[in-house]
Design an enzyme around this catalytic site. Structure first.
Site, mmCIF file in Angstrom:
data_model
loop_
_atom_site.group_PDB
_atom_site.id
_atom_site.type_symbol
_atom_site.label_atom_id
_atom_site.label_comp_id
_atom_site.label_asym_id
_atom_site.label_seq_id
_atom_site.Cartn_x
_atom_site.Cartn_y
_atom_site.Cartn_z
ATOM 1 N N ASP A 9 30.624 25.364 -0.880
ATOM 2 C CA ASP A 9 29.849 24.150 -1.100
ATOM 3 C C ASP A 9 29.410 24.174 -2.563
ATOM 4 O OD1 ASP A 9 28.114 21.838 -0.370
ATOM 5 O OD2 ASP A 9 26.524 23.279 -0.805
ATOM 6 N N ALA A 10 29.108 23.008 -3.117
ATOM 7 C CA ALA A 10 28.771 22.948 -4.543
ATOM 8 C C ALA A 10 27.270 22.973 -4.791
ATOM 9 C CB ALA A 10 29.395 21.704 -5.177
ATOM 10 N N TYR A 11 26.590 21.908 -4.374
ATOM 11 C CA TYR A 11 25.187 21.710 -4.747
ATOM 12 C C TYR A 11 24.265 22.589 -3.908
ATOM 13 C CZ TYR A 11 27.172 17.807 -7.267
ATOM 14 O OH TYR A 11 27.930 17.048 -8.118
ATOM 15 N N ARG A 45 16.206 16.648 -3.157
ATOM 16 C CA ARG A 45 17.275 17.297 -2.404
ATOM 17 C C ARG A 45 17.208 16.946 -0.921
ATOM 18 N NH1 ARG A 45 22.410 18.658 -1.984
ATOM 19 N NH2 ARG A 45 22.785 20.674 -0.991
ATOM 20 N N SER A 121 32.893 19.623 -1.143
ATOM 21 C CA SER A 121 31.559 19.091 -1.394
ATOM 22 C C SER A 121 31.435 17.621 -1.019
ATOM 23 C CB SER A 121 31.220 19.257 -2.885
ATOM 24 O OG SER A 121 30.010 18.624 -3.223
ATOM 25 N N ASN A 122 30.196 17.233 -0.707
ATOM 26 C CA ASN A 122 29.854 15.821 -0.560
ATOM 27 C C ASN A 122 29.925 15.087 -1.895
ATOM 28 O OD1 ASN A 122 29.322 15.732 2.214
ATOM 29 N ND2 ASN A 122 27.164 16.242 1.958
#
Length: 226
Positions: A9-11, A45, A121-122
């Protein structure tokens, strides 16, 4: 089957999502924002995630950049912040989020071990490209996959399907790594081996799937697939 592919995942996993608000507070030196930047970061977030879930449920998809702006607007209003210049700076910084300190070395170790590496990722493709380039990670990632290719946010199974299609691997060959407990749980239920990066020592989510590994940061990811 042995693990051949490590997907992140990224964030919040590779990139520090609190970085934008923290850096802005240091730059601006405005006491009113300095006092609330942490709350703004947390609310931003949380709303960003909530809006992805709600849009996935209702089928009212939009890109992650819109969700990011909507979440920020809620967070700023909740903290009594109305300066348009502050909003603009925070959004600009979100394209340049810092990677966590251990990320680059960890990815280098994975590549040296012969692992395929990627992001799932989203995030919108342009946002992800900005973050990857800013953090200097392009040379240690084989692919950056965005939910925009399927038009729905995580944890829909169609998102996790993207990994097998992109890398030509079986579910059992994937280690999926996320800082989001719900994401790790969903990916476990999907069939990936998962690692939850629990940086804040949070309780485990009460969901059907459970991560195979729980870590405090990303440093030991290469050891899991050695």
């Amino acid at each position: 089957m042995p693990i051949t592919t490590c997907i992140f995942d990224a964030y919040g996993t590779l990139f520090d999502v609190s970085g934008a608000a923290r850096i802005a507070a240091q730059e601006i030196g405005d006491d009113s924002f300095t006092k609330v930047w942490s709350r703004v970061a947390n609310d931003w977030r949380l709303k960003q995630l909530q809006y992805t879930w709600l849009r996935a449920i209702t089928g009212d998809h939009t890109n992650f950049w819109q969700v990011t702006q909507d979440g920020l607007d809620w967070a700023l209003e909740a903290s009594g912040q109305s300066d348009p210049a502050l909003r603009e700076r925070l959004l600009q910084l979100y394209w340049e989020l810092p990677a966590y300190v251990e990320v680059h070395k960890m990815l280098i170790r994975l590549k040296a071990a012969g692992m395929a590496t990627g992001i799932l990722s989203n995030g919108s493709p342009d946002m992800l490209d900005g973050a990857v380039q800013s953090a200097g990670l392009a040379d240690v990632l084989d692919a950056v996959l965005s939910v925009e290719d399927v038009g729905i946010f995580k944890p829909d199974a169609r998102v996790y399907d993207m990994v097998g299609k992109a890398f030509g691997c079986a579910k059992e060959q994937v280690l999926f790594v996320s800082s989001n407990g719900w994401d790790a749980a969903a990916a476990s239920g999907y069939g990936f081996t998962t690692a939850w990066v629990n940086r804040n020592g949070e309780p485990q989510d009460r969901l059907p799937g459970s991560p195979a590994h729980i870590l405090s940061d990303l440093t030991n990811i290469p050891d899991l697939v050695a």
